[in-house]
Design an enzyme around this catalytic site. Structure first.
Site, PDB file in Angstrom:
ATOM      1  N   ARG A   4     -64.727 -11.806 -18.388  1.00 41.63           N
ATOM      2  CA  ARG A   4     -65.208 -12.361 -16.990  1.00 41.63           C
ATOM      3  C   ARG A   4     -64.126 -11.931 -16.141  1.00 41.63           C
ATOM      4  O   ARG A   4     -64.422 -11.507 -14.585  1.00 41.63           O
ATOM      5  CB  ARG A   4     -65.506 -13.648 -17.027  1.00 41.63           C
ATOM      6  CG  ARG A   4     -66.915 -13.944 -17.835  1.00 41.63           C
ATOM      7  CD  ARG A   4     -67.108 -15.500 -17.586  1.00 41.63           C
ATOM      8  NE  ARG A   4     -66.295 -16.266 -18.655  1.00 41.63           N
ATOM      9  CZ  ARG A   4     -65.426 -17.318 -18.416  1.00 41.63           C
ATOM     10  NH1 ARG A   4     -65.710 -17.759 -17.128  1.00 41.63           N
ATOM     11  NH2 ARG A   4     -64.855 -17.930 -19.189  1.00 41.63           N
ATOM     12  N   HIS A  47     -66.990 -23.949 -24.420  1.00 42.33           N
ATOM     13  CA  HIS A  47     -66.365 -22.673 -23.771  1.00 42.33           C
ATOM     14  C   HIS A  47     -67.622 -22.110 -23.195  1.00 42.33           C
ATOM     15  O   HIS A  47     -68.884 -22.298 -24.054  1.00 42.33           O
ATOM     16  CB  HIS A  47     -65.856 -21.960 -24.908  1.00 42.33           C
ATOM     17  CG  HIS A  47     -65.101 -20.556 -24.067  1.00 42.33           C
ATOM     18  ND1 HIS A  47     -65.774 -19.519 -23.723  1.00 42.33           N
ATOM     19  CD2 HIS A  47     -63.835 -20.480 -23.817  1.00 42.33           C
ATOM     20  CE1 HIS A  47     -65.006 -18.709 -23.010  1.00 42.33           C
ATOM     21  NE2 HIS A  47     -63.680 -19.248 -23.360  1.00 42.33           N
TER      22      HIS A  47
END
Length: 953
Positions: free
Chosen positions: A652, A629
């Site tokens: 994000r 990740h």
């Protein structure tokens, strides 16, 4: 006119033309070479499909007698379906065991025992296979003129010529002439004779049933099974078109002709294989007999087992199997005494069962139910053994456990940590599901499946993915309705075509789910159905005669304390191995270059379950596939901690910017995990050149920056990370640049460039969606900033399982008594897990395992606790001041104020899924803000007994 026309004359000429219309090609269909994809054993359990098919075979005839015999048309269709079922089963038996170097198998090998178990005593099934072949032959003979002139075009002139020669050889075959005598076994002209005069409703019903049965094949989750099933039904439909239509009106597509010829070949081959498998079965039986002191039974018509078999060997096998069933609590002590007595008396039936079924306890147990014995008095002091031992208490373990408990079963749950929940308690993204209550905004199972397959890449395992997706709605409903989890919000994560990720309205998904499931499981403690052993590590599986019968364990608090648990089933739910970086670990063996990366998994993720299973010969799948990740938080107070908190993709998604040490953006923040990670790792010179990570390189770090509008959009997560000191609030660009240790003009230039990109609608990395864009007034903008780094997040690989959670050995054979669910298994996610599918995997496969574990019948429990019930409230009106609250500020005396109520959480702290520390951090003060960042307020309804009073600020 009505008096002159019968039903047949009223039938339109093109009535049967659409017989095959419900057997459709899937999207992106392509030609498949059936010679390279023969029908074999895929371990797919299609019982529910065949049941649905047989149930569908019911014509709507005006008959008030529900028990009436099937009409002629129903019998024909039933025999065709039964013939197909028989052919499929024969093909599986003929190609049952896959090639194996370890077993010395170069090709697929047959299983005559499986064949005989399916057909012994059912000659009508074989008869239906022959009937189906006759129907197909009649159609071939009737269409011979049509097919002889059929224009076959394959795209190759040479291949067309060869195909035409083969086609005509088939049509000229002696079979059509030599078999004319058997054609009378079926006569299509006798069908529909009982149709109502002046109507063709019977024909419509017949065609409708055929269409419905054809559509059922779309529910088959095994792609290879679906391929052969659809081909056969298309072949059947083509044959019926040929038989029912006038030849002048007949029109066949290329696919129909191909399917018809292949189905004819399939039935012919199956009849040959019936003979081969029968011969093999009796040949093996003779071989087994020759290994015992037997006389040839064919020479002795009055054969008796007492005369020919070494009864002592059979007695020994029978008693050994009886003993194993007793140890595993499959039978009571009374029943054990009965069966042992029968064995010692040389009961012929029991000894024969031992001869054939001693290696399969489940079947031996099933067949011995018919053997009676003298009732014996059972001792009262024998401790009842559990129906299953579940190892691991994450969501997979809890789901399995709760499913067994709800069915009246008894479970021992082992957890090597001091608290329940595992890595599942940390999950924040949510759980995927398609179409519960039809509220997923245009989503479909097909779309969900395609997204999952795309993420899985070349390693996609279609049967497992279809099981995952097909059971997703049921999984979310179970969590909501049975455990009472709020999953009312719907979101769209990266890699998904639609909104299908379900989350709590007010809380983190993992924490909410684990709390609710833990509560539901613990509600069975008073009844004695569940025994939870914390700080207890499973160390070894116990196996007898190839069957797992128990597990050895030790205490993590006192290494000298340990023992064994015997049970008919052991379920592994032990998670992955991303936190074990030691020499010889799975990580160091399969991905040594990743051992220096931190991980989001707890330090307990060491692959224990995989180790125990492989010691017994379990197969493994995709162990080298580790998901990285891109964003794990770096705790500024402990930056070298190998365990990181995940910075959710939502950070994000709402507009978070990734900025490197030079103050520049370097990627599309909304790209896939693999893409963003790759762009991060490219900051390393060696990786940029080779594409391979070097063990000598340092894992890079980056800044994750959110403007005020982005922070507001992700407020729940921002508050949580701020509480954990992972995000810092900064007023204005000057504070931001100072925090980043980068020149302020550089930071300004980067942010202004981003604002311009947002106005234009795209940037140099292909970003086209811009949320949470900073205000152009950078001096007064409020920023939230933290440090992130790529982290090991999920292990796609693990032990090999089938679609029901059975652990398979290296030859893809079930290891009796051993099942698994969750991250300990491999193959479900392929090369890359789609976000939101981890909690789904745990719930789906945990449910499948828990629903199918056999349980000993017991008195039903009447005190089942469901998540929807609320404890009676006993609100206390005592006023608690801030000063009094502050005095209860340690682990031995922990009061916390939440939403205006003061609770004594001293006892609960150790049960808190994320750990006691986060509770003790709030001791003696108002924890409302921290609580809201993770949990739903409704959760506190379960803490009425812990209320001390009302908080007076």
């Amino acid at each position: 006119m009505a008096e002159e026309d019968d039903g047949a004359s009223m039938l339109p000429n093109d009535f049967w033309l659409d017989m095959c219309s419900h057997i459709k090609e899937g999207e992106g269909a392509k030609a498949v070479n059936l010679a390279l994809n023969p029908e074999r054993n895929t371990y797919y359990n299609g019982t529910h499909i065949w049941n649905a098919i047989y149930e569908e075979n019911c014509l709507e005839i005006d008959n008030n007698d529900d028990n009436s015999e099937m009409c002629f048309e129903e019998k024909v269709l039933y025999r065709l379906l039964s013939g197909l079922h028989t052919s499929t089963t024969v093909s599986i038996a003929k190609n049952y065991f896959p090639p194996s170097k370890k077993k010395g198998r170069v090709d697929w090998q047959p299983n005559p025992q499986y064949f005989m178990e399916r057909f012994s005593g059912h000659p009508e099934y074989i008869s239906n296979l022959h009937f189906s072949y006759v129907v197909l032959l009649r159609a071939l003979r009737r269409a011979s003129s049509y097919l002889d002139s059929y224009d076959i075009r394959t795209g190759s002139a040479d291949e067309d010529k060869d195909t035409q020669i083969l086609f005509r050889r088939l049509l000229d075959s002696h079979v059509l002439s030599s078999c004319s005598s058997v054609f009378s076994a079926f006569d299509e002209t006798l069908m529909f004779e009982n149709a109502v005069e002046g109507s063709y409703s019977l024909q419509e019903n017949f065609k409708g049933v055929f269409h419905n049965v054809s559509s059922i094949l779309d529910c088959v989750q095994c792609q290879q099974c679906k391929l052969h099933g659809k081909m056969a039904m298309l072949g059947y439909g083509t044959a019926l078109k040929i038989l029912f239509m006038a030849q002048d009106d007949l029109i066949l597509s290329r696919n129909e002709v191909v399917a018809f010829i292949n189905t004819l070949a399939k039935m012919s081959e199956s009849m040959r294989e019936v003979r081969e498998l029968s011969h093999l079965y009796f040949e093996q039986s003779d071989k087994f007999a020759r290994e015992l002191p037997l006389v040839d039974p064919r020479k002795e018509h009055n054969w008796k087992i007492s005369d020919e078999i070494d009864q002592y060997e059979m007695m020994d096998a029978a008693i050994e199997s009886i003993s194993a069933m007793a140890r595993m609590d499959m039978i009571s002590e009374r029943r054990e005494v009965e069966l042992v007595a029968s064995a010692l008396k040389k009961d012929t039936s029991l000894l024969i069962l031992a001869k054939h079924y001693a290696s399969d306890l489940d079947k031996f147990y099933l067949h011995t139910q018919h053997i009676k014995g003298e009732p014996m008095i059972e001792k009262d002091d024998k401790k009842e053994r559990p129906d299953a031992v579940v190892v691991g208490s994450g969501l997979a373990g809890l789901t399995t456990t709760l499913k067994i408990l709800d069915r009246g079963g008894k479970v021992v749950l082992l957890e090597k940590e001091h608290r329940i929940g595992g890595n599942s308690a940390k999950a924040s993204s949510g759980i995927n599901a398609c179409c519960p209550l039809n509220a997923t905004y245009g989503d479909s199972l097909d779309s969900f499946q395609k997204d999952t397959i795309k993420s899985a890449g070349d390693a996609a395992n279609l049967p497992l993915i279809q099981t995952l997706v097909g059971n997703s709605a049921k999984a979310v409903s179970f969590l909501k309705e049975r455990a009472g989890v709020d999953l009312s919000l719907l979101a769209q994560l990266g890699g998904h075509s639609y909104k299908r990720t379900h989350r709590p309205n007010n809380g983190m998904a993992g924490a909410e789910i684990i709390y609710a499931m833990q509560k539901a499981v613990k509600s069975y403690e008073k009844s004695g159905q569940i025994e939870i052993l914390l700080d207890t590590q499973a160390t070894k599986l116990i196996q007898e005669n190839g069957t797992v019968v128990g597990i050895e364990y030790k205490s993590n608090l006192d290494g000298d304390v340990g023992g064994s648990l015997y049970t008919p089933r052991v379920i592994l739910a032990t998670g992955g191995f991303a936190s074990d970086r030691s020499v010889g670990s799975y990580l160091s063996k399969h991905r040594p270059e990743l051992t220096q990366f931190p991980a989001t998994a707890g330090d307990f993720s060491t692959g224990d379950g995989i180790t125990m299973a492989t010691e017994l010969g379990a197969g493994t799948t995709d162990l080298e596939k580790i998901q990285i990740h891109p964003t794990g938080w770096v705790d500024p107070t402990n930056p070298n901690n190998p365990s990181k908190v995940l910075a959710a993709e939502l950070m994000r998604g709402v507009g978070g910017l990734l900025i490197n040490s030079k103050g520049s953006r370097f990627c599309n923040e909304l790209g896939t995990r693999a893409y963003v990670t790759d762009m991060m790792l490219r900051h390393d010179d060696a990786y940029r050149i080779t594409g391979q990570w070097s063990t000598n390189s340092s894992v890079p770090t980056f800044s994750l920056i959110l403007a005020s509008s982005a922070a507001d959009d992700g407020r729940k997560h921002v508050d949580l990370y701020s509480h954990k000191k992972l995000l810092t609030r900064l007023n204005g660009v000057d504070e931001l640049a100072n925090w980043m240790k980068i020149d302020v003009e550089t930071v300004k230039a980067t942010i202004f460039d981003y604002i311009k990109d947002a106005e234009r609608g795209n940037d140099q990395w292909g970003k086209t969606s811009f949320r949470g864009v900073p205000s152009s007034d950078l001096e007064n903008e409020v920023f939230y900033a933290g440090i992130v780094t790529p982290v090991l997040h999920y292990c796609m690989g693990g032990v090999t399982i089938d679609t029901e959670g059975h652990v398979l050995n290296e030859n893809l054979e079930i290891i009796p008594g051993l099942l698994a669910a969750g991250e300990v298994t491999g193959g479900v996610h392929g090369a890359n897990r789609l976000g939101g599918n981890s909690l789904l995997e745990c719930t789906v496969f945990g449910s499948l395992v828990g629903e199918n574990v056999p349980i000993v019948p017991r008195e039903p429990q009447v005190n089942r606790l469901t998540g929807s019930k609320e404890a009676p409230t006993q609100k206390k009106d005592r006023l608690i001041s801030s000063l009094e609250l502050s005095k209860h500020n340690n682990s031995d005396d922990c009061w916390v104020a939440i939403h205006g109520t003061v609770y004594d959480l001293t006892s609960f702290a150790e049960e808190h899924p994320p750990g006691a520390e986060s509770i003790f951090e709030l001791a003696g003060r108002d924890g409302t803000e921290a609580f809201q960042a993770v949990h739903n307020q409704a959760m506190m309804k379960d803490f009425q007994d812990e209320i001390i009073g009302v908080y007076e600020k």
